[in-house]
Design a protein around this motif. Structure first.
Motif, PDB file in Angstrom:
ATOM      1  N   LEU A 289       1.985  28.065 -26.943  1.00 47.60           N
ATOM      2  CA  LEU A 289       0.848  28.971 -27.141  1.00 47.60           C
ATOM      3  C   LEU A 289       0.431  29.613 -25.813  1.00 47.60           C
ATOM      4  O   LEU A 289      -0.024  30.757 -25.784  1.00 47.60           O
ATOM      5  N   LYS A 290       0.630  28.889 -24.733  1.00 50.28           N
ATOM      6  CA  LYS A 290       0.362  29.489 -23.422  1.00 50.28           C
ATOM      7  C   LYS A 290       1.256  30.704 -23.195  1.00 50.28           C
ATOM      8  O   LYS A 290       0.811  31.746 -22.732  1.00 50.28           O
ATOM      9  N   HIS A 291       2.528  30.533 -23.510  1.00 50.13           N
ATOM     10  CA  HIS A 291       3.441  31.657 -23.315  1.00 50.13           C
ATOM     11  C   HIS A 291       3.086  32.816 -24.234  1.00 50.13           C
ATOM     12  O   HIS A 291       3.177  33.976 -23.852  1.00 50.13           O
ATOM     13  N   ARG A 292       2.686  32.478 -25.456  1.00 48.37           N
ATOM     14  CA  ARG A 292       2.275  33.546 -26.380  1.00 48.37           C
ATOM     15  C   ARG A 292       1.055  34.274 -25.810  1.00 48.37           C
ATOM     16  O   ARG A 292       0.974  35.510 -25.853  1.00 48.37           O
TER      17      ARG A 292
ATOM     18  N   GLY D 387      11.124  32.756  -9.184  1.00 43.91           N
ATOM     19  CA  GLY D 387      10.187  32.247 -10.189  1.00 43.91           C
ATOM     20  C   GLY D 387      10.543  32.911 -11.495  1.00 43.91           C
ATOM     21  O   GLY D 387      10.244  34.089 -11.677  1.00 43.91           O
ATOM     22  N   SER D 388      11.215  32.181 -12.363  1.00 44.81           N
ATOM     23  CA  SER D 388      11.670  32.791 -13.619  1.00 44.81           C
ATOM     24  C   SER D 388      10.471  33.330 -14.394  1.00 44.81           C
ATOM     25  O   SER D 388       9.335  32.925 -14.161  1.00 44.81           O
ATOM     26  N   ASN D 389      10.724  34.235 -15.307  1.00 43.79           N
ATOM     27  CA  ASN D 389       9.630  34.794 -16.095  1.00 43.79           C
ATOM     28  C   ASN D 389       8.934  33.717 -16.928  1.00 43.79           C
ATOM     29  O   ASN D 389       7.778  33.884 -17.301  1.00 43.79           O
ATOM     30  N   GLU D 390       9.638  32.632 -17.197  1.00 43.62           N
ATOM     31  CA  GLU D 390       9.005  31.528 -17.920  1.00 43.62           C
ATOM     32  C   GLU D 390       7.967  30.841 -17.024  1.00 43.62           C
ATOM     33  O   GLU D 390       6.854  30.538 -17.458  1.00 43.62           O
ATOM     34  N   ILE D 391       8.349  30.620 -15.768  1.00 48.63           N
ATOM     35  CA  ILE D 391       7.402  30.044 -14.813  1.00 48.63           C
ATOM     36  C   ILE D 391       6.206  30.984 -14.648  1.00 48.63           C
ATOM     37  O   ILE D 391       5.053  30.555 -14.607  1.00 48.63           O
ATOM     38  N   MET D 392       6.501  32.272 -14.595  1.00 53.03           N
ATOM     39  CA  MET D 392       5.430  33.261 -14.443  1.00 53.03           C
ATOM     40  C   MET D 392       4.429  33.168 -15.593  1.00 53.03           C
ATOM     41  O   MET D 392       3.228  33.289 -15.405  1.00 53.03           O
ATOM     42  N   ARG D 393       4.954  32.969 -16.799  1.00 56.71           N
ATOM     43  CA  ARG D 393       4.055  32.860 -17.952  1.00 56.71           C
ATOM     44  C   ARG D 393       3.193  31.601 -17.857  1.00 56.71           C
ATOM     45  O   ARG D 393       2.015  31.630 -18.184  1.00 56.71           O
ATOM     46  N   ASN D 394       3.802  30.522 -17.397  1.00 57.59           N
ATOM     47  CA  ASN D 394       3.008  29.305 -17.189  1.00 57.59           C
ATOM     48  C   ASN D 394       1.865  29.576 -16.221  1.00 57.59           C
ATOM     49  O   ASN D 394       0.725  29.215 -16.478  1.00 57.59           O
ATOM     50  N   VAL D 395       2.220  30.205 -15.098  1.00 51.69           N
ATOM     51  CA  VAL D 395       1.215  30.437 -14.064  1.00 51.69           C
ATOM     52  C   VAL D 395       0.126  31.367 -14.597  1.00 51.69           C
ATOM     53  O   VAL D 395      -1.069  31.124 -14.396  1.00 51.69           O
ATOM     54  N   LEU D 396       0.546  32.404 -15.300  1.00 44.63           N
ATOM     55  CA  LEU D 396      -0.429  33.341 -15.865  1.00 44.63           C
ATOM     56  C   LEU D 396      -1.385  32.598 -16.794  1.00 44.63           C
ATOM     57  O   LEU D 396      -2.611  32.755 -16.713  1.00 44.63           O
ATOM     58  N   ALA D 397      -0.831  31.765 -17.668  1.00 43.96           N
ATOM     59  CA  ALA D 397      -1.671  31.053 -18.637  1.00 43.96           C
ATOM     60  C   ALA D 397      -2.601  30.061 -17.944  1.00 43.96           C
ATOM     61  O   ALA D 397      -3.787  29.981 -18.258  1.00 43.96           O
ATOM     62  N   GLU D 398      -2.058  29.325 -16.977  1.00 47.09           N
ATOM     63  CA  GLU D 398      -2.865  28.251 -16.393  1.00 47.09           C
ATOM     64  C   GLU D 398      -3.793  28.736 -15.284  1.00 47.09           C
ATOM     65  O   GLU D 398      -4.949  28.342 -15.225  1.00 47.09           O
ATOM     66  N   LYS D 399      -3.268  29.617 -14.435  1.00 42.67           N
ATOM     67  CA  LYS D 399      -4.076  30.006 -13.274  1.00 42.67           C
ATOM     68  C   LYS D 399      -4.966  31.206 -13.558  1.00 42.67           C
ATOM     69  O   LYS D 399      -6.028  31.341 -12.964  1.00 42.67           O
ATOM     70  N   VAL D 400      -4.518  32.100 -14.419  1.00 47.32           N
ATOM     71  CA  VAL D 400      -5.316  33.295 -14.675  1.00 47.32           C
ATOM     72  C   VAL D 400      -6.152  33.124 -15.944  1.00 47.32           C
ATOM     73  O   VAL D 400      -7.355  33.342 -15.945  1.00 47.32           O
TER      74      VAL D 400
END
Lengths: 401, 406, 401, 406
Positions: A289-292, D387-400
């Motif tokens: 869901l985070k990725h979504r 930083g793969s785009n998957e890592i980027m999504r993690n960071v975006l979700a968690e940090k932003v």
């Protein structure tokens, strides 16, 4: 409340120009200078603040169910606060912030899925201020700024024109974006062979407005049936510039509304995911869901950036402004829909209920996709313009300064 | 032919239609002519009627089906069913779809979930008492989900406390389809809060007329009101209405949930076929604009192929169910994800073909199977309910692809 | 090894029909009975077993780098094991399993990204066996089954025909799917105004094969330059049925190859995710990657099911077989590409190296997208056929019993 | 005008081009005429040459740039740079893209990562010793990633053990771009394996000619060989080559990595603009088939709009970097995801327009910026590396978005 919103408030409430021109240009710059981002941000924050109060969730739902007159309340408040003059220039009593100012307003209205005749009226007024003779424009645009006039406009400029013979119009119009109380509409006409527009009084006996009920109840459309109606004014458009400009402004408005709405429902969804627990932990902690959620914001940012290009182009009055506006509207409305769709899914069961906001955003997104023209048609138009420019050796990718 | 038909004389409900059951081709013809005639009658009976005719029309349709022994076609004969073979069930579903007969949504729970549960877990008394009523139109609802227990169903908190010969129930259920019409409810409750969450659950049959049951309809995103919240305050359920043993309700519930993976979904896939075929034929008849846009026609044939693939997959699921193949576990996940997302895509596609007109709100009274906006918005019920597609992906990854739990 | 593959093996090795017809029809059914799934599954498992040994990862990589003759080794092994007669009927020494048998073989070859002239040859032979006079068919098809003849076919049947005058062909062919050693090709011709095909000897002095290097080195294409060449046979096709059938079989073959390849690279990727650790845990335990993996299989199953419909239709010889084959090829090749693309991404850095398999699958997927015709063209074709059928009141959605 | 130019007279390297730096319009004109003339010369010098001309051409181009003081345009003057304002850096990048000048990929590390690290963390001696060489064409590589430490860089295991005045290094690095050409390497090693993984890392400058350094080129999926594995066996690095303190290398590395988020990405966005514009002009000139397919032209203008939006976003990033705005943290994530996926989509689109022809392997020797297959396959380097785009999504979700860690 910062000084800027207060200025607006005061200016409008007093009914005269309370803020001296010099001071305002300091705040927002004249047309040749890109308005400072910070001022626009503050302005936007102030509009949001007002909308959060007046146009809160509960009121919007009640309006959706026919339980209040939020559209009218909001219109009055907007009049008071001077929002209606945000785009048009000072000679009409406006603030002259042009496309960039309108963007700020429409984005905020979109965020709050606000009802009311804002889009058709302010797009129409902006267009009138640039496409008609000064005296005609002054008469109508000033009335819009003063809150005493709202306007109807074609849902998709460039559609079928009405026949006008001997100064009179008869027949049924194409679909208009028009509030039920609106008494004046911009209609495309074929005036004895010449393309153009007419300003037509609506709602009198000889020009009935037939409302069409929409799934998105925050917007109003309808058709006007004219029986030998004399227009209030005629705007000839032999070279099609006026229709292009009308489409351009409408497309920009819909794009702004879309990115505003998309961001709002995405924010709401992320907040919901943080609250809602399943299997003993917040949904927001689930990586899928985070990725979504991340993808939602990526989609929004992409649309916002295209819109930014389009506003730049319109603000800079470059030749490709219409092309960029068409592309921005297509991109923004598609992003809005895909975001609203996924947000309903991410909300799970409650997202599918009438009581939650998801369906209101989703329905507005669905309508937006059709406003200013179908996205396929808009992209065809853009491709045509890109081809023309490329063949002429002109780039469309230069930023307006 | 008639003489050879297995058990044809055994059931008093055997009709002209059922008599043909031994020969699939004849059965199809018989079903087809019966359903076409009856559905035509339906249109006469209900056309022009105002108000919420949904309930009346569903009951009428159940009664009509009953007349020819097709009230509970897939049930064993012992419980009043027609005991149709899988092949005949498929034919029946195909013909119902073809004729556009009403979807028996009011009876989803009574026709499927109730027998799947009671035949396996119910006492003889429960079976005799409750099953015959289904064909007569008794409506049941399901009291499983709660505001805090959707995908994570086992975390449900509605309490049942033993009090002499009965249990006292307190709590709240949600997403209970047609519970405003239901006479009975299959109910999951927590009887032991101090054990692993799956281990403290008990399963009941609840009379919806019991004191303390309050149903509050919920409005859906598309404006419909098919489901409701059910509030339970000191509701008393006699012990004989317990299904299975105390604290063993989770196991019983698995039988209930398995009812969602068979002929029910199959029929809805068949209906989608006719929706698409008729949609295309209509477009051709009306020389619709979008037919001249190759981007759109390509998208249509892509969806058309997906629809056909989905029907093929549903056939595989039925075969696997019939053979008790373990692969059915995997197939049902694909069916769930593919069929629900396909419905959404088709709804959206149709909407786009209608342009601005697709945004006009129409007050359609039917089950709205062919209104694009209803297909589109209604599709979320499919992608969210019955184990959301997100849960399905988890299960697929962990149980089928054997990816480790995090 | 089960008896079935042994039968095949024995049958082929002996060069005569070692398994009595009665026994074989018991195993695979005659043409009127859908072959029992279980038999096909066993058959498929046996092919896989052989390919896993002969066409292992290391060999494929070596072949890709020009380091072995895997294509020829594989061809010999296929000949020995009777794979080359899997589709064509018994009168040509085949097994008569038709489209369903070919599917099993092409799927397995796709799984192993196997090189060699299988697709063009077996598609060509199947087509010849149904489109030519029995004596002509016998001559060529039996040679294919015996492993002594391979065939070239047009990459996209329905393209430009070569001019044939006075029994002779001159000019350059369209692009052919053809192995460098292949000595006979099926070419579309316009024989003095009549559409049709010619069987043309290739590689002799008057019909050079110009190879074209592909990114996907497991396949070979080229063009033939004919100087006054006399064809070995001519197949008139005045009503276009032959071209439709050729396209149909090729589309099916590419679709089978695609779903086979997609499943193989997906399986490999999931296995990799289970092994590879990051932040102290296997990547496969990350929920976002689990959902991605699930989506891969959903995409594959969707394509497989459409292909299943198409094989049913071809096997049942229904009128819409060509339409379903076109749709299946489009669906399968697009699924293959999206799966192979995501698998490379999911492998991370190593997926981008030459040493890993990802790029081989990706390049084959990219080529497949173009074989049998562009997917847009194939869907246009399908739409045309759907329209025709619908207007005639015929459904295309009935399953072939 | 000249008199007013800040520091114009200070640097001996000031050229005709740099003299115009005070006036952006004049600067643009000067850059444009210089780069066009020089790139034309490039085509003369290198056209028709066989073999791997990549290295020679890169060095030639660096030398040419140096002649007009544009070897290290964005560096401070104190380190031999031209100290261009952001505005002028943008102009320079725009003009390089416009002229299709060579991408200075061989010097990516030396031009960006090395100064970003040394100017902040290097000793005076290190700066004086290493920085001037960059403009003269000394190639550096980066020794960060390892087979078991890609996205999870901090888990790296290459050991460095202090031995008198030097450290002994053992281990293996991977994805080290152009390390086969490099004279120096910025290297991350583990000096303390017994603490939290980020806390035991030390940063070095390593001479690639040291004994025990072995470079094995890795072939990429598109056939190129831009990166390599670097095996380190008892390599001795003197203490004075340590950057920052022992065990504080992780902090130093953050400066190195921050170099990837500026003008470097901006220029590649600008190049994409010209790739697309020229592609469309070419299509029109050749009346390409796909122009008559509205599905394709719509897709093109959609991508064209995305490209323009991406350029707009890159401008925002540069402004935010310049202002040290915290929002740059968020923007750089969007830039990474959007620009890399866009490149992939454009490559794929172009491939499709070429039909079967797009599958023909061409032996192009250039940096292959405009070959669709190379753009497409090469795009994975972007979506995976840095930083793969998957890592980027993690960071975006968690940090932003502040979604909680699981």
């Amino acid at each position: 409340m910062s000084g800027i919103a207060c200025s607006f408030g005061h200016y409008a409430r007093a009914g005269t120009r309370a803020v001296p021109t010099s001071q305002r240009s300091e705040l927002f710059g004249n047309q040749n200078v890109t308005p400072c981002n910070e001022d626009l941000v503050t302005f936007s924050e102030n509009i949001c603040e007002v909308l959060t109060t007046v146009c809160d969730r509960r009121s919007v739902h009640a309006y959706f169910d026919g339980g209040n007159d939020l559209d009218l309340t909001l219109w009055d408040r907007a009049t008071e606060l001077g929002w209606l003059g945000i785009g048009v220039s000072e000679e009409f009593g406006g603030l002259g912030l042009g496309p960039r100012g309108l963007d700020v307003l429409f984005r905020s209205l979109g965020q709050n899925v606000s009802p009311g005749p804002f889009c058709s009226t302010l797009v129409g007024a902006q267009w009138l201020s640039e496409c008609t003779a000064l005296d005609v424009a002054k008469q109508f645009v000033s009335a819009v700024v003063a809150g005493t006039l709202s306007l109807g406009i074609p849902v998709a400029p460039g559609g079928v024109s009405m026949k006008m013979q001997g100064g009179r119009i008869t027949g049924e119009s194409e679909t208009l974006l028009i509030h039920p109380r609106t008494r004046l509409s911009i209609l495309p006409v074929n005036n004895e062979g010449e393309a153009g527009f007419a300003l037509v009084p609506v709602g009198a006996g000889d020009a009935d407005l037939a409302r069409i009920e929409l799934w998105d109840r925050t917007n109003s459309i309808g058709r006007v049936k004219c029986r030998n109606v004399a227009p209030a004014a005629v705007i000839p458009d032999p070279r099609g510039r006026a229709v292009d400009l009308l489409r351009c402004y409408l497309a920009l408005a819909v794009a702004s509304d879309s990115v505003g709405g998309a961001r709002a429902i995405a924010d709401q969804t992320v907040a919901y995911l943080k609250l809602r627990e399943q299997f003993g932990r917040p949904l927001a902690s689930l990586q899928a869901l985070k990725h979504r959620a991340a993808d939602l914001y990526v989609a929004i940012v992409k649309a916002e950036q295209v819109l930014e290009c389009a506003i730049d182009a319109a603000d800079g009055d470059v030749a490709s402004a219409g092309m960029w506006a068409a592309l921005a509207k297509a991109a923004a409305s598609e992003a809005y829909l895909s975001v609203a769709d996924d947000c309903m899914q991410l909300h799970g069961g409650v997202g599918f209920t009438w009581e939650f906001d998801c369906h209101i955003y989703l329905k507005r997104a669905l309508l937006n996709r059709q406003l200013a023209g179908d996205n396929r048609a808009l992209r065809d138009l853009a491709a045509g313009q890109l081809t023309e420019a490329t063949l002429a050796g002109i780039t469309t990718a230069e930023f307006a300064a | 032919m008639l003489g050879k038909m297995k058990g044809a004389a055994m059931s008093p409900a055997r009709s002209d239609v059922l008599e043909k059951a031994a020969d699939p081709a004849l059965f199809r013809t018989a079903v087809r002519s019966w359903v076409e005639a009856t559905v035509k009658a339906d249109r006469t009976v209900f056309s022009g009627r105002a108000g919420d005719i949904f309930y009346d029309r569903q009951q009428w349709w159940m009664a009509e089906r009953n007349k020819v022994g097709l009230g509970t076609p897939h049930w064993p004969e012992a419980y009043g069913g027609a005991d149709l073979s899988l092949k005949n069930q498929i034919i029946l579903a195909e013909e119902m779809a073809r004729a556009g007969a009403p979807v028996m949504s009011l009876f989803t729970v009574s026709l499927n979930h109730v027998p799947a549960t009671l035949i396996r877990w119910g006492t003889e008394e429960q079976k005799t008492r409750y099953l015959p009523g289904v064909a007569k139109g008794v409506v049941w609802c399901q009291g499983f989900s709660e505001p805090g227990a959707g995908s994570d169903l086992a975390s449900l908190r509605t309490r049942a406390v033993r009090d002499g010969d009965s249990y006292i129930i307190n709590g709240q259920k949600i997403w209970s389809s047609y519970s405003m019409f239901a006479e009975y409810c299959i109910l999951l409750t927590r009887t032991d809060p101090n054990v692993k969450k799956q281990a403290g659950i008990t399963y009941f049959i609840m009379d919806m007329k019991s004191k303390g049951v309050e149903v509050r309809p919920l409005r859906q995103a598309n404006g419909g009101a098919g489901f409701a919240e059910v509030f339970l305050t000191d509701v008393r359920i006699p012990v004989e209405n317990r299904v299975g043993k105390e604290n063993e309700g989770w196991t019983v519930a698995q039988s209930t949930l398995s009812a969602e993976r068979g002929i029910l979904v199959f029929e809805s896939g068949e209906r989608l076929r006719y929706v698409m075929e008729e949609f295309y034929a209509d477009a051709l008849r009306n020389a619709a604009d979008w037919l001249r846009d190759s981007e759109m026609t390509r998208e249509f044939v892509r969806l058309f192929a997906e629809m056909q693939g989905c029907r093929q997959l549903l056939r595989r699921l039925l075969r696997e169910n019939e053979a008790n193949a373990p692969s059915a576990f995997e197939t049902v996940i694909y069916v769930k994800i593919i069929s629900t997302t396909l419905r959404k895509k088709i709804g959206d596609f149709m909407l786009r073909t209608k342009g601005l007109g697709g945004q006009f709100h129409t007050q359609s009274f039917d089950e709205m199977t062919s209104d694009p906006m209803n297909i589109y918005i209604g599709s979320f019920a499919g992608t969210i309910a019955g184990g959301s597609n997100e849960i399905m992906r988890n299960v697929l990854a962990e149980k089928v692809l054997k990816m480790p739990r995090s």
